[in-house]
Write a protein that holds these residues in place. Structure first.
Motif, mmCIF file in Angstrom:
data_model
loop_
_atom_site.group_PDB
_atom_site.id
_atom_site.type_symbol
_atom_site.label_atom_id
_atom_site.label_comp_id
_atom_site.label_asym_id
_atom_site.label_seq_id
_atom_site.Cartn_x
_atom_site.Cartn_y
_atom_site.Cartn_z
ATOM 1 N N ILE A 760 0.861 -1.186 0.000
ATOM 2 C CA ILE A 760 0.000 0.000 0.000
ATOM 3 C C ILE A 760 0.895 1.233 0.000
ATOM 4 O O ILE A 760 2.044 1.180 0.453
ATOM 5 N N GLN A 761 0.327 2.347 -0.494
ATOM 6 C CA GLN A 761 1.036 3.612 -0.442
ATOM 7 C C GLN A 761 0.921 4.137 0.975
ATOM 8 O O GLN A 761 -0.162 4.511 1.412
ATOM 9 N N ARG A 762 1.987 4.085 1.705
ATOM 10 C CA ARG A 762 1.959 4.588 3.085
ATOM 11 C C ARG A 762 3.384 4.628 3.573
ATOM 12 O O ARG A 762 4.153 3.693 3.367
ATOM 13 N N ARG A 763 3.753 5.695 4.217
ATOM 14 C CA ARG A 763 5.082 5.756 4.820
ATOM 15 C C ARG A 763 5.123 4.825 6.016
ATOM 16 O O ARG A 763 4.173 4.741 6.770
ATOM 17 N N ARG A 764 6.235 4.138 6.180
ATOM 18 C CA ARG A 764 6.410 3.353 7.398
ATOM 19 C C ARG A 764 7.103 4.209 8.458
ATOM 20 O O ARG A 764 6.815 4.119 9.638
ATOM 21 N N GLU A 765 8.022 5.054 7.992
ATOM 22 C CA GLU A 765 8.835 5.844 8.920
ATOM 23 C C GLU A 765 8.337 7.286 8.963
ATOM 24 O O GLU A 765 7.876 7.820 7.959
ATOM 25 N N PRO A 766 8.441 7.914 10.105
ATOM 26 C CA PRO A 766 8.059 9.332 10.179
ATOM 27 C C PRO A 766 9.007 10.212 9.375
ATOM 28 O O PRO A 766 10.122 9.786 9.041
ATOM 29 N N VAL A 767 8.604 11.433 9.103
ATOM 30 C CA VAL A 767 9.509 12.398 8.475
ATOM 31 C C VAL A 767 10.514 12.877 9.521
ATOM 32 O O VAL A 767 10.395 12.554 10.703
ATOM 33 N N SER A 768 11.499 13.671 9.095
ATOM 34 C CA SER A 768 12.552 14.105 10.027
ATOM 35 C C SER A 768 11.972 14.966 11.154
ATOM 36 O O SER A 768 10.889 15.539 11.024
ATOM 37 N N GLN A 769 12.753 15.081 12.217
ATOM 38 C CA GLN A 769 12.349 15.925 13.339
ATOM 39 C C GLN A 769 12.465 17.405 12.969
ATOM 40 O O GLN A 769 13.141 17.762 12.008
ATOM 41 N N ILE A 770 11.841 18.253 13.777
ATOM 42 C CA ILE A 770 12.041 19.692 13.617
ATOM 43 C C ILE A 770 13.450 20.052 14.118
ATOM 44 O O ILE A 770 14.110 19.243 14.776
ATOM 45 N N SER A 771 13.897 21.274 13.840
ATOM 46 C CA SER A 771 15.212 21.678 14.346
ATOM 47 C C SER A 771 15.124 23.077 14.946
ATOM 48 O O SER A 771 14.113 23.775 14.787
ATOM 49 N N ASN A 772 16.190 23.461 15.624
ATOM 50 C CA ASN A 772 16.308 24.805 16.220
ATOM 51 C C ASN A 772 15.130 25.223 17.094
ATOM 52 O O ASN A 772 14.607 26.330 16.958
ATOM 53 N N LEU A 773 14.732 24.335 17.985
ATOM 54 C CA LEU A 773 13.624 24.660 18.894
ATOM 55 C C LEU A 773 14.102 25.649 19.961
ATOM 56 O O LEU A 773 15.102 25.418 20.628
ATOM 57 N N THR A 774 13.381 26.771 20.066
ATOM 58 C CA THR A 774 13.730 27.766 21.092
ATOM 59 C C THR A 774 12.440 28.320 21.702
ATOM 60 O O THR A 774 11.356 28.101 21.157
ATOM 61 N N TYR A 775 12.589 28.997 22.824
ATOM 62 C CA TYR A 775 11.421 29.704 23.350
ATOM 63 C C TYR A 775 11.816 31.112 23.765
ATOM 64 O O TYR A 775 12.980 31.390 24.082
ATOM 65 N N ILE A 776 10.844 32.005 23.723
ATOM 66 C CA ILE A 776 11.018 33.331 24.296
ATOM 67 C C ILE A 776 9.747 33.653 25.082
ATOM 68 O O ILE A 776 8.727 32.996 24.915
ATOM 69 N N LYS A 777 9.842 34.661 25.946
ATOM 70 C CA LYS A 777 8.634 35.131 26.616
ATOM 71 C C LYS A 777 8.126 36.335 25.840
ATOM 72 O O LYS A 777 8.867 37.267 25.572
ATOM 73 N N GLU A 778 6.882 36.286 25.455
ATOM 74 C CA GLU A 778 6.322 37.364 24.644
ATOM 75 C C GLU A 778 4.862 37.533 25.052
ATOM 76 O O GLU A 778 4.141 36.549 25.204
ATOM 77 N N LYS A 779 4.413 38.729 25.227
ATOM 78 C CA LYS A 779 3.030 39.026 25.637
ATOM 79 C C LYS A 779 2.644 38.223 26.881
ATOM 80 O O LYS A 779 1.532 37.677 26.973
ATOM 81 N N ASN A 780 3.589 38.083 27.804
ATOM 82 C CA ASN A 780 3.323 37.341 29.037
ATOM 83 C C ASN A 780 3.008 35.860 28.815
ATOM 84 O O ASN A 780 2.356 35.217 29.624
ATOM 85 N N LYS A 781 3.467 35.367 27.668
ATOM 86 C CA LYS A 781 3.264 33.955 27.370
ATOM 87 C C LYS A 781 4.592 33.361 26.927
ATOM 88 O O LYS A 781 5.505 34.093 26.544
ATOM 89 N N ILE A 782 4.636 32.037 26.941
ATOM 90 C CA ILE A 782 5.810 31.357 26.390
ATOM 91 C C ILE A 782 5.527 31.110 24.911
ATOM 92 O O ILE A 782 4.492 30.554 24.556
ATOM 93 N N LYS A 783 6.465 31.573 24.068
ATOM 94 C CA LYS A 783 6.317 31.342 22.630
ATOM 95 C C LYS A 783 7.422 30.397 22.177
ATOM 96 O O LYS A 783 8.608 30.661 22.408
ATOM 97 N N LEU A 784 7.025 29.302 21.555
ATOM 98 C CA LEU A 784 7.988 28.322 21.049
ATOM 99 C C LEU A 784 8.126 28.505 19.546
ATOM 100 O O LEU A 784 7.137 28.735 18.853
ATOM 101 N N SER A 785 9.370 28.416 19.039
ATOM 102 C CA SER A 785 9.597 28.487 17.594
ATOM 103 C C SER A 785 10.542 27.366 17.190
ATOM 104 O O SER A 785 11.357 26.927 17.998
ATOM 105 N N TRP A 786 10.432 26.961 15.946
ATOM 106 C CA TRP A 786 11.291 25.879 15.450
ATOM 107 C C TRP A 786 11.331 25.944 13.933
ATOM 108 O O TRP A 786 10.616 26.731 13.320
ATOM 109 N N GLU A 787 12.171 25.102 13.321
ATOM 110 C CA GLU A 787 12.182 24.975 11.863
ATOM 111 C C GLU A 787 11.607 23.632 11.482
ATOM 112 O O GLU A 787 12.027 22.598 12.006
#
Ligand SMILES: [Zn+2]
Length: 860
Positions: A760-787
């Motif tokens: 069947i057409q279906r991936r067995r393996e997941p795609v790659s992980q995200i990279s460069n995960l960081t957080y900052i505090k913004e508007k009194n909240k935690i904001k997470l960013s990544w690629e």
């Protein structure tokens, strides 16, 4: 009706009698005087009651709200039950030996008497506010979150200051001087629901699992007694904090505290309903009373770092940390639904080790694990470690989709609100049932199925709704709620009451829910059986499926409402995506078949190799002769995008052998670079393929199929990925035979050796992980960013938060985000609490990647 309930005076007399009859077990005292000079009575119950204060204790408070008579009535019944049965019931005896019960049947005697004699629905105490109004809501007069309000006439007037009232002051003094109290239950009416204490910050608490489990274990006893299920409302904090309640004060002292709201009316028909409420709460109380010691300072410490080590589609390995102690063992509990009990009924393992593997699980399914430590000598247990959740992997041929309705496709239609029915879509709540203002009211839910291929084969499907509030379902054991498939052709406009009322129902789903089991704060699930899945399957062609949710459609004489509210997950008061109704579908798709002809065949003997035919057997010196088949896998589709579901090798023999000896032949999948006789003898075998073929098989039939098992299919995929040829050997399994040869068709047109592959057409393996995960505090909240990864099969990133350990699985924490963006805000997370965030990527199966983890640290 009022006569059957005990009055304050009768309750005091009852307590005095108890002391006369059972002086070793019960003592009573007044912990304070009310404005009207009544004693606030507290009973202490334990074996050798003079030592009661030395034992871990449970505190019971009743009728802090004057009109909520269940508190006093249940207290009297529970005391009576304990005293009368303690000699004959070993469970009571065990409990009383090690634990103490402090019980205040009526914390608001003035208000209670006023409610009994003048005004049934009085709630507050009887302070003279000196402005013509009376009373303070005692459950707003404690100090935690106390909020002063001006309106003294209000039913929730909180008094001039925290602890301004003699009743709350008496409780404060008692609790502050009794550090042995570990559990507190505050009995109210109505709603059949537990409201465990809260810190109102949307974060997990170290004892959150304990609070939920204490309630769930009480629910377990309630269900045994009457079949009823109470709600447990801790998962989602109420939008407004309950200011100054007793529960939060007790919790602030480290006491496990919960409110229990009993029944569906404040003052119900005594014989019909009150008796049932009492009978179902007594075993629940006894169980919790026995838990007091498990939260005391003598209890073993909580297990640390209880987490998922690894998992597959059917196994999970958990591990944890604990200081070495030979007297401590661990109990592991497993549930498949949230907020369920943890006791003997779901105990799956007891071990002295610090890891455990759970087996035989269902693929793509949620499991909730709990752990506590037990002292083998004293049998005292630890509190629970925070729960660990997991969703197992899908099987390699499975897909799963969770589908939410669009806002214009979920709502309710009410008989008497024809003008506004359109506005009930995508907004706040579903009202299902009947009441005086709305008339009959139905829920409408339509799900879009575009995301599921039309040829999908549905393996499992489950519809889930979150019952939000049952305050308007006011009648005990009346009516049932059900969900049915609707013929879409019979409904042109979803918001038209008449059309929904007259819609043609294809089938009502198997389980209907009677009113006593419709619990707020606990998900309702409908798992579709096979005939229901067939109906769903037929709807795939139309790309939409429509359901109608119905409740009772008429009311008994004199009653005004039997209406249940479910969360829509849209609108200001909707609980958001987390509480939105959903259908989860697990499916597979039909496979595609490819036939690969052999690219090369070789017969290998000690002294020669023949590439013109495929032979195996024994030569005259009883050396084995091997037949080698090679297949070029280039014809197969891209291995990264497909899963091989089935495969076999088909071989035909040329002539039936005439021997009578017991000869058998088998096929091996081999890893072999060069074909020589020596290499053959020292070959690396990857897998056996199928079973042996015997002499008689060959005599009976010509065509033989060697079927690949799960691991052989996996091995074939791996060979395909490396661009190597797949090589197989057919050979005899017997020995000590001479001069015996079987010839097979090699490359002979339609008789040729074939490798048949289904995929069947279906991936067995997941795609790659995200990279460069960081957080900052913004508007009194935690904001997470990544690629996000560049992979073309990347669908989205899934973000999970866990305060206690790095999440190893998408279900292992609070869900923060799922989608294709490369950032998210944590809208509810507290800036003052450290925690882990994990980001998983997923494809359209979905396969989830390993987590990328970041730790949020609180700055000093
Ligand atoms: Zn109350």
């Amino acid at each position: 009706m009022k006569q059957q309930y005990k009055s304050y005076k009768q309750t005091c007399e009852f307590l005095q009698e108890c002391v006369i009859n059972y002086p070793d077990i019960i003592s009573i005292k007044s912990i304070g005087k009310t404005w009207e000079d009544r004693d606030i009575m507290l009973a202490t119950i334990s074996l050798n009651v003079e030592n009661a204060d030395l034992k871990p204790a449970m505190l019971y408070t009743g009728t802090i709200h004057a009109r909520e008579w269940i508190g006093n009535e249940l207290a009297v019944s529970f005391i009576d039950y304990l005293l009368k049965n303690h000699n004959s019931n070993p469970k009571i005896l065990r409990t009383l030996r090690r634990n103490t019960l402090y019980i205040v049947p009526c914390l608001n005697p003035d208000g209670f008497e006023y409610s009994k004699s003048h005004f049934s629905f009085w709630r507050k105490n009887r302070r003279d506010n000196k402005d013509g109004t009376f009373g303070v809501d005692l459950n707003r007069n404690f100090s935690v979150g106390y909020q002063k309000i001006k309106d003294t006439a209000s039913n929730v007037y909180s008094g001039p200051a925290p602890f301004s009232e003699p009743e709350t002051m008496a409780m404060k003094n008692f609790v502050d001087t009794h550090e042995n109290i570990t559990i507190a239950l505050d009995y109210h009416s109505q709603g059949n629901v537990f409201f465990p204490a809260h810190k109102f910050n949307h974060e997990m608490e170290i004892d959150g699992t304990d609070l939920n489990t204490i309630c769930a274990n009480m629910n377990f006893e309630i269900h045994k007694a009457t079949g009823r299920q109470y709600g447990i409302h801790r998962g989602k904090p109420p939008t407004k904090l309950i200011n100054g309640s007793g529960r939060e004060y007790y919790y602030s002292k480290g006491i496990m505290a919960t409110v229990v709201e009993v029944g569906t009316r404040n003052i119900p028909d005594f014989m019909q309903n009150m008796k049932e409420s009492i009978d179902e709460n007594i075993p629940a109380l006894l169980r919790t009373f026995g838990e007091a010691q498990n939260y005391s300072k003598h209890a073993p410490k909580r297990v640390q770092n209880f987490h998922i080590e690894s998992y597959t589609h059917d196994e999970v390995t958990l591990s944890w940390n604990y200081e070495v102690n030979k007297d401590i063992y661990f109990q592991i509990f497993r549930n498949i639904e949230d907020k369920k009990a943890c006791n003997e009924a779901n105990l799956i393992c007891e071990t002295y080790k610090t890891s455990f593997t759970d087996i035989q699980l269902q693929s793509g399914s949620a499991y909730y694990y709990y752990i506590r430590a037990v002292n083998n000598l004293t049998r005292v247990k630890s509190p629970f470690s925070p729960r660990t959740n997991i969703k197992t992997l899908l099987e390699p041929d499975e897909f799963s989709k969770t589908i939410f309705p669009n806002p214009n496709e979920i709502g309710y239609v009410a008989q008497k609100l024809v003008e506004t029915n359109k506005k009930h879509f995508g907004y706040n709540s579903l009202f299902i049932g009947v009441n005086e203002t709305k008339g009959i009211s139905y829920g409408v839910l339509q799900f879009n199925l575009d995301n599921i291929p039309q040829n999908a084969i549905i393996k499992e499907a489950c519809i889930s709704l979150y019952p939000l509030n049952r305050v308007n379902a006011k009648i005990e054991k009346y009516g049932e709620w059900s969900i049915s498939f609707i013929d879409k052709q019979s409904v042109a406009e979803l918001s038209d009451f008449d059309q929904i009322n007259n819609a043609i129902s294809i089938e009502t789903l198997g389980q209907t829910i009677p009113s006593e089991k419709l619990t707020q704060g606990i998900w309702s699930h409908w798992n579709l059986n096979s005939s229901e899945r067939d109906i769903l399957q037929r709807q795939l062609e139309d790309k939409k499926v429509l359901f109608k949710l119905s409740g009772p459609t008429e009311l008994p004489e004199g009653r005004d409402s039997q209406m249940m509210m479910f969360d829509i997950g849209y609108g200001n008061f909707g609980g958001g995506l987390h509480y939105r109704p959903r259908i989860e579908i697990k499916y597979t798709i039909p496979s595609i078949e490819v036939v690969v002809e052999s690219s090369k065949i070789t017969s290998v003997c000690t002294n020669m190799m023949d590439e013109s035919k495929l032979v195996c057997g024994f030569d005259e010196n009883n050396n084995k002769i091997y037949g080698v088949m090679e297949f070029d896998l280039e014809q197969l589709p891209n291995p990264d995008e497909t899963v091989i579901t089935d495969s076999y090798i088909q071989i035909k023999n040329k002539k039936a052998t005439k021997t009578t000896q017991d000869i058998r032949y088998n096929v091996e999948f081999v890893d072999l670079e060069n074909i020589t006789y020596d290499n053959m003898r020292n070959r690396d075998r990857i897998e056996f393929i199928g079973y042996e073929v015997s002499r008689t098989d060959i005599q009976k039939q010509k065509t033989h199929k060697f079927i690949f098992d799960y691991f052989s299919c996996l091995a074939l995929e791996n060979v395909h990925k490396t661009n190597k040829k797949a090589k197989f050997v057919i050979k005899p399994t017997s020995s000590d035979i001479k001069n015996h040869i079987v010839e097979w068709y090699g490359k002979d047109g339609e008789n040729s050796v074939k490798l048949v592959v289904k995929y069947i057409q279906r991936r067995r393996e997941p795609v790659s992980q995200i990279s460069n995960l960081t957080y900052i505090k913004e508007k009194n909240k935690i904001k997470l960013s990544w690629e996000n990864p560049k992979d073309k099969d990347f669908v989205g990133a899934f973000v999970v938060r866990n305060r206690f350990h790095p999440p190893k699985n998408p279900l292992d924490g609070d869900k923060i985000y799922g989608g294709s963006d490369n950032y998210t805000y944590d809208n509810f997370g507290s800036l003052n609490i450290g925690k882990y965030y994990a980001v998983f990527t997923y494809d359209n199966v979905p396969n989830y990647s390993e987590p990328t983890i970041i730790k949020y640290k609180v700055e000093e």
